[in-house]
Write a protein that holds these residues in place. Structure first.
Motif, PDB file in Angstrom:
ATOM      1  N   ALA A  57      30.588 -66.674 -62.371  1.00 11.92           N
ATOM      2  CA  ALA A  57      29.940 -67.983 -62.242  1.00 11.92           C
ATOM      3  C   ALA A  57      28.421 -67.828 -62.262  1.00 11.92           C
ATOM      4  O   ALA A  57      27.708 -68.664 -62.822  1.00 11.92           O
ATOM      5  N   ALA A  58      27.920 -66.746 -61.663  1.00 11.82           N
ATOM      6  CA  ALA A  58      26.481 -66.495 -61.671  1.00 11.82           C
ATOM      7  C   ALA A  58      25.987 -66.230 -63.085  1.00 11.82           C
ATOM      8  O   ALA A  58      24.910 -66.694 -63.479  1.00 11.82           O
ATOM      9  N   VAL A  59      26.757 -65.480 -63.853  1.00 12.36           N
ATOM     10  CA  VAL A  59      26.398 -65.234 -65.246  1.00 12.36           C
ATOM     11  C   VAL A  59      26.334 -66.555 -66.009  1.00 12.36           C
ATOM     12  O   VAL A  59      25.381 -66.829 -66.750  1.00 12.36           O
ATOM     13  N   LEU A  60      27.357 -67.388 -65.828  1.00 14.62           N
ATOM     14  CA  LEU A  60      27.391 -68.688 -66.492  1.00 14.62           C
ATOM     15  C   LEU A  60      26.226 -69.557 -66.042  1.00 14.62           C
ATOM     16  O   LEU A  60      25.623 -70.290 -66.845  1.00 14.62           O
ATOM     17  N   ALA A  61      25.880 -69.478 -64.766  1.00 15.75           N
ATOM     18  CA  ALA A  61      24.762 -70.269 -64.233  1.00 15.75           C
ATOM     19  C   ALA A  61      23.460 -69.917 -64.938  1.00 15.75           C
ATOM     20  O   ALA A  61      22.679 -70.803 -65.299  1.00 15.75           O
ATOM     21  N   GLY A  62      23.213 -68.611 -65.136  1.00 16.66           N
ATOM     22  CA  GLY A  62      21.989 -68.210 -65.803  1.00 16.66           C
ATOM     23  C   GLY A  62      21.904 -68.732 -67.225  1.00 16.66           C
ATOM     24  O   GLY A  62      20.861 -69.204 -67.672  1.00 16.66           O
ATOM     25  N   ILE A  63      23.025 -68.680 -67.932  1.00 14.39           N
ATOM     26  CA  ILE A  63      23.046 -69.164 -69.319  1.00 14.39           C
ATOM     27  C   ILE A  63      22.795 -70.658 -69.367  1.00 14.39           C
ATOM     28  O   ILE A  63      21.971 -71.159 -70.136  1.00 14.39           O
ATOM     29  N   MET A  64      23.504 -71.407 -68.535  1.00 21.83           N
ATOM     30  CA  MET A  64      23.403 -72.862 -68.564  1.00 21.83           C
ATOM     31  C   MET A  64      22.002 -73.328 -68.189  1.00 21.83           C
ATOM     32  O   MET A  64      21.480 -74.286 -68.766  1.00 21.83           O
ATOM     33  N   SER A  65      21.369 -72.669 -67.244  1.00 22.52           N
ATOM     34  CA  SER A  65      20.021 -73.061 -66.837  1.00 22.52           C
ATOM     35  C   SER A  65      19.033 -72.877 -67.978  1.00 22.52           C
ATOM     36  O   SER A  65      18.182 -73.738 -68.235  1.00 22.52           O
ATOM     37  N   THR A  66      19.126 -71.743 -68.667  1.00 25.54           N
ATOM     38  CA  THR A  66      18.222 -71.481 -69.781  1.00 25.54           C
ATOM     39  C   THR A  66      18.410 -72.498 -70.900  1.00 25.54           C
ATOM     40  O   THR A  66      17.445 -73.080 -71.409  1.00 25.54           O
ATOM     41  N   VAL A  67      19.659 -72.721 -71.283  1.00 25.24           N
ATOM     42  CA  VAL A  67      19.945 -73.646 -72.379  1.00 25.24           C
ATOM     43  C   VAL A  67      19.524 -75.061 -72.009  1.00 25.24           C
ATOM     44  O   VAL A  67      18.934 -75.791 -72.823  1.00 25.24           O
ATOM     45  N   ALA A  68      19.800 -75.471 -70.769  1.00 28.02           N
ATOM     46  CA  ALA A  68      19.429 -76.823 -70.339  1.00 28.02           C
ATOM     47  C   ALA A  68      17.919 -77.023 -70.392  1.00 28.02           C
ATOM     48  O   ALA A  68      17.433 -78.073 -70.828  1.00 28.02           O
ATOM     49  N   GLY A  69      17.176 -76.021 -69.955  1.00 29.22           N
ATOM     50  CA  GLY A  69      15.722 -76.137 -69.998  1.00 29.22           C
ATOM     51  C   GLY A  69      15.191 -76.268 -71.408  1.00 29.22           C
ATOM     52  O   GLY A  69      14.288 -77.068 -71.680  1.00 29.22           O
ATOM     53  N   VAL A  70      15.759 -75.517 -72.332  1.00 28.84           N
ATOM     54  CA  VAL A  70      15.324 -75.577 -73.725  1.00 28.84           C
ATOM     55  C   VAL A  70      15.660 -76.933 -74.339  1.00 28.84           C
ATOM     56  O   VAL A  70      14.844 -77.536 -75.049  1.00 28.84           O
ATOM     57  N   LEU A  71      16.860 -77.442 -74.081  1.00 29.85           N
ATOM     58  CA  LEU A  71      17.258 -78.751 -74.614  1.00 29.85           C
ATOM     59  C   LEU A  71      16.322 -79.846 -74.130  1.00 29.85           C
ATOM     60  O   LEU A  71      15.874 -80.699 -74.905  1.00 29.85           O
ATOM     61  N   ASN A  72      16.038 -79.832 -72.835  1.00 28.85           N
ATOM     62  CA  ASN A  72      15.178 -80.864 -72.269  1.00 28.85           C
ATOM     63  C   ASN A  72      13.771 -80.792 -72.847  1.00 28.85           C
ATOM     64  O   ASN A  72      13.143 -81.808 -73.148  1.00 28.85           O
ATOM     65  N   SER A  73      13.287 -79.568 -73.063  1.00 23.46           N
ATOM     66  CA  SER A  73      11.958 -79.386 -73.646  1.00 23.46           C
ATOM     67  C   SER A  73      11.906 -79.904 -75.077  1.00 23.46           C
ATOM     68  O   SER A  73      10.993 -80.655 -75.447  1.00 23.46           O
ATOM     69  N   ALA A  74      12.872 -79.517 -75.894  1.00 28.15           N
ATOM     70  CA  ALA A  74      12.863 -79.918 -77.301  1.00 28.15           C
ATOM     71  C   ALA A  74      12.964 -81.428 -77.455  1.00 28.15           C
ATOM     72  O   ALA A  74      12.260 -82.035 -78.274  1.00 28.15           O
ATOM     73  N   SER A  75      13.835 -82.061 -76.659  1.00 31.18           N
ATOM     74  CA  SER A  75      13.979 -83.514 -76.762  1.00 31.18           C
ATOM     75  C   SER A  75      12.706 -84.221 -76.309  1.00 31.18           C
ATOM     76  O   SER A  75      12.303 -85.235 -76.891  1.00 31.18           O
ATOM     77  N   THR A  76      12.037 -83.680 -75.295  1.00 31.19           N
ATOM     78  CA  THR A  76      10.783 -84.271 -74.824  1.00 31.19           C
ATOM     79  C   THR A  76       9.696 -84.166 -75.893  1.00 31.19           C
ATOM     80  O   THR A  76       8.991 -85.139 -76.170  1.00 31.19           O
ATOM     81  N   LEU A  77       9.565 -82.998 -76.484  1.00 34.37           N
ATOM     82  CA  LEU A  77       8.522 -82.788 -77.484  1.00 34.37           C
ATOM     83  C   LEU A  77       8.713 -83.689 -78.697  1.00 34.37           C
ATOM     84  O   LEU A  77       7.773 -84.342 -79.158  1.00 34.37           O
ATOM     85  N   LEU A  78       9.923 -83.732 -79.226  1.00 39.44           N
ATOM     86  CA  LEU A  78      10.134 -84.537 -80.426  1.00 39.44           C
ATOM     87  C   LEU A  78       9.938 -86.024 -80.133  1.00 39.44           C
ATOM     88  O   LEU A  78       9.315 -86.748 -80.915  1.00 39.44           O
ATOM     89  N   THR A  79      10.434 -86.470 -78.977  1.00 40.74           N
ATOM     90  CA  THR A  79      10.341 -87.900 -78.653  1.00 40.74           C
ATOM     91  C   THR A  79       8.919 -88.322 -78.338  1.00 40.74           C
ATOM     92  O   THR A  79       8.429 -89.339 -78.855  1.00 40.74           O
ATOM     93  N   ILE A  80       8.217 -87.560 -77.497  1.00 36.46           N
ATOM     94  CA  ILE A  80       6.885 -87.959 -77.044  1.00 36.46           C
ATOM     95  C   ILE A  80       5.810 -87.621 -78.069  1.00 36.46           C
ATOM     96  O   ILE A  80       4.915 -88.434 -78.347  1.00 36.46           O
ATOM     97  N   ASP A  81       5.888 -86.413 -78.646  1.00 38.05           N
ATOM     98  CA  ASP A  81       4.812 -85.963 -79.545  1.00 38.05           C
ATOM     99  C   ASP A  81       4.930 -86.504 -80.959  1.00 38.05           C
ATOM    100  O   ASP A  81       3.949 -86.462 -81.720  1.00 38.05           O
ATOM    101  N   PHE A  82       6.093 -86.995 -81.331  1.00 36.03           N
ATOM    102  CA  PHE A  82       6.237 -87.514 -82.689  1.00 36.03           C
ATOM    103  C   PHE A  82       6.648 -88.986 -82.707  1.00 36.03           C
ATOM    104  O   PHE A  82       5.924 -89.826 -83.251  1.00 36.03           O
ATOM    105  N   VAL A  83       7.781 -89.323 -82.081  1.00 42.39           N
ATOM    106  CA  VAL A  83       8.246 -90.715 -82.140  1.00 42.39           C
ATOM    107  C   VAL A  83       7.289 -91.644 -81.395  1.00 42.39           C
ATOM    108  O   VAL A  83       6.780 -92.629 -81.953  1.00 42.39           O
ATOM    109  N   ALA A  84       7.025 -91.347 -80.111  1.00 36.98           N
ATOM    110  CA  ALA A  84       6.162 -92.229 -79.316  1.00 36.98           C
ATOM    111  C   ALA A  84       4.731 -92.251 -79.843  1.00 36.98           C
ATOM    112  O   ALA A  84       4.043 -93.270 -79.754  1.00 36.98           O
ATOM    113  N   LYS A  85       4.273 -91.125 -80.399  1.00 32.17           N
ATOM    114  CA  LYS A  85       2.901 -91.064 -80.909  1.00 32.17           C
ATOM    115  C   LYS A  85       2.736 -91.903 -82.173  1.00 32.17           C
ATOM    116  O   LYS A  85       1.767 -92.658 -82.311  1.00 32.17           O
ATOM    117  N   TYR A  86       3.675 -91.763 -83.103  1.00 27.44           N
ATOM    118  CA  TYR A  86       3.523 -92.444 -84.397  1.00 27.44           C
ATOM    119  C   TYR A  86       4.199 -93.815 -84.441  1.00 27.44           C
ATOM    120  O   TYR A  86       3.946 -94.588 -85.365  1.00 27.44           O
TER     121      TYR A  86
END
Length: 536
Positions: free
Chosen positions: A334-363
């Motif tokens: 479960a600890a191994v799975l926790a590490g993977i899920m945390s990393t992937v979740a952080g990346v997903l949240n970052s990518a969605s924020t960047l595309l939405t705020i830096d491109f859609v909301a800006k233009y």
């Protein structure tokens, strides 16, 4: 001492149904928490920055968890098995970098109220720098950060379940993480990060204490280590972690990852206020220091217990399967799975924020808040889909996977130079920032191919990072001096001045001592120094 257990003799049947049940319960709990916390997220601040409501413990645990990977157990334990404590520099250097972050970087990010770091670059320089950094980060999020986390995590599970096809754990991890990240945004990610960080720490501690109880003595661990002693610093010609590279290239990479990387910094941007952001980052620094016990020393002890493993990466699975009873193995999985899920979740949240705020909301500035959140969710879903497909194909590239893990050494130095000079030198110009990033990324990509892929050069990756940072800095200074300087009014809000430190000192003098972040930063520095000196 003879080898107690050959890893090849350990079969997947040694993971019991009880262990699988524990992992299943953990998965269900993660999804329920994520869905519950993610309810009623209707505007961009709620979805992308958790309504700027995160307290310092949540920020600290989230920073720590996002930096983790399920492969951390395997990779760092394997490094401990083959190289002793050399790779601990990847844990203690970030602790010191986080002190720089809370003193220099974070105050400017939070006072300007930005949602993304490319947005901060636009305010300091212009929209060209914002576009370059945002585009670069999105691409690396999808094809490197997220894909590598899924692929490396799948390799970890194959170590425990050798007959499992590679695509299965990739798909399962992607779906599980995608559900609560897409639905709940940063608040769901951060709250689950707290749970996952605790599970990760508990799992690592279980293996550490089990290995400590199994070894004949601590002196046996020291004698078995490379060179007959446990030491953090390696010779200057060491191929993996040379000591001069620790204080040069590794610092540059640390400044990028912990101070200018959207995936990490977004947690602090979601803090209730500057104090919570600062204290959370310092708490995350203390958590990073635990890596010596949770991940590296178990590998060092495995060298005593199993001296003839054919692959160092077998150390952690062997310790888990040999020393732990049914039930505790499930906690570690479960600890191994926790590490993977945390990393992937952080990346997903970052990518969605960047595309939405830096491109859609800006233009498309008139887009409604509800629509922006919907776009953010769709982006996260798209990112996880593409990264999943890419991750399932990474095995076709053989050792390219290893090269991709070194990519930061070659690509991030110009980004670090632009942020540092932009904050510390008011003469830095928009032309200097844009052309330094653009040229630096092109040169860095060429260096990555020449040095790591085709072998045309022979420069250790940390030294390459230091050289590229020096070159980027010189280019930035030269272009800035050759172009028109910005006015004081334009840059005053975004450049550090000694008066800011003195004003903050007067403000802290009026507050109780226990809310003074400088005290905790000093304690983190002293603790880090004590550990490093002890194992130097």
């Amino acid at each position: 001492m003879g080898e107690r257990l050959r890893r090849s003799e350990v079969s997947s049947t040694e993971i019991s149904y009880f262990d699988v049940g524990i992992v299943g319960l953990y998965i269900v709990a993660t999804l329920l928490v994520g869905v519950y916390v993610g309810k009623r997220k209707k505007d961009t601040d709620d979805y992308f920055l958790a309504g700027r409501s995160l307290t310092w413990p949540v920020v600290g645990f989230s920073l720590y968890a996002t930096n983790l990977s399920g492969a951390s157990f395997i990779g760092l334990a394997g490094a401990g098995y083959s190289s002793g404590l050399a790779f601990y520099s990847h844990e203690w250097v970030p602790a010191l970098v986080l002190i720089v972050f809370v003193v220099l970087f974070l105050p400017f990010y939070m006072r300007t109220g930005v949602t993304t770091l490319p947005e901060f670059l636009e305010r300091r320089f212009d929209d060209r720098s914002r576009t370059v950094l945002s585009g670069f980060t999105i691409v690396t999020n999808v094809f490197i950060d997220c894909a590598i986390a899924l692929y490396a995590g799948a390799l970890v599970f194959q170590a425990f379940f050798p007959d499992m096809p590679l695509w299965l754990p990739i798909l399962v991890m992607a779906v599980l993480t995608g559900v609560y990240t897409v639905f709940g945004g940063l608040k769901s990610v951060a709250v689950n990060d707290v749970i996952q960080a605790i599970v990760f720490i508990v799992g690592g501690a279980i293996v550490f204490f089990a290995a400590l109880a199994a070894i004949p003595s601590w002196s046996a661990v020291q004698e078995a280590a490379p060179g007959g002693e446990l030491g953090i610093f390696q010779p200057a010609n060491d191929p993996e972690v040379p000591w001069p590279g620790v204080f040069t290239g590794l610092v540059v990479i640390g400044l990028y990852f912990w101070c200018t990387n959207q995936v990490i910094v977004q947690r602090t941007l979601g803090a209730k206020n500057l104090d919570h952001g600062r204290n959370g980052a310092i708490f995350g620094g203390f958590l990073k220091l635990t890596g010596i016990a949770l991940m590296i020393l178990p590998g060092c002890m495995a060298l005593v217990l199993y001296p003839n493993l054919s692959n160092p990466d077998e150390a952690f699975p062997t310790l888990t399967l040999d020393l732990l009873p049914a039930g505790l193995r499930g906690v570690v999985l479960a600890a191994v799975l926790a590490g993977i899920m945390s990393t992937v979740a952080g990346v997903l949240n970052s990518a969605s924020t960047l595309l939405t705020i830096d491109f859609v909301a800006k233009y498309r500035p008139h887009t409604s808040q509800r629509t922006l959140v919907a776009i953010g969710r769709a982006t996260a879903a798209g990112v996880i889909a593409v990264a999943t497909l890419w991750a399932t194909q990474m095995h076709r590239f053989g050792t390219l996977f290893v090269y991709l893990q070194s990519v930061l050494s070659y690509l991030v130095p110009p980004i670090v130079a632009v942020f540092l000079f932009g904050l510390l030198w008011k003469r830095t110009t928009r032309q200097g920032a844009f052309w330094t990033m653009l040229c630096g990324l092109v040169v860095g990509a060429g260096g990555l191919l020449a040095n790591e892929v085709y072998g045309l050069l022979e420069i250790q990756a940390l030294y390459a990072a230091a050289i590229l940072f020096a070159g980027s800095s010189l280019l930035l200074v030269a272009i800035s001096l050759a172009t028109e300087a910005p006015s004081d009014e334009e840059v005053r809000t975004y450049v550090w001045r000694p008066q800011l430190w003195r004003a903050e000192s007067r403000e802290l003098a009026t507050k109780p001592w226990y809310v003074n972040y400088r005290l905790y930063a000093a304690l983190l520095f002293v603790t880090t120094a004590a550990i490093v000196i002890t194992f130097a």
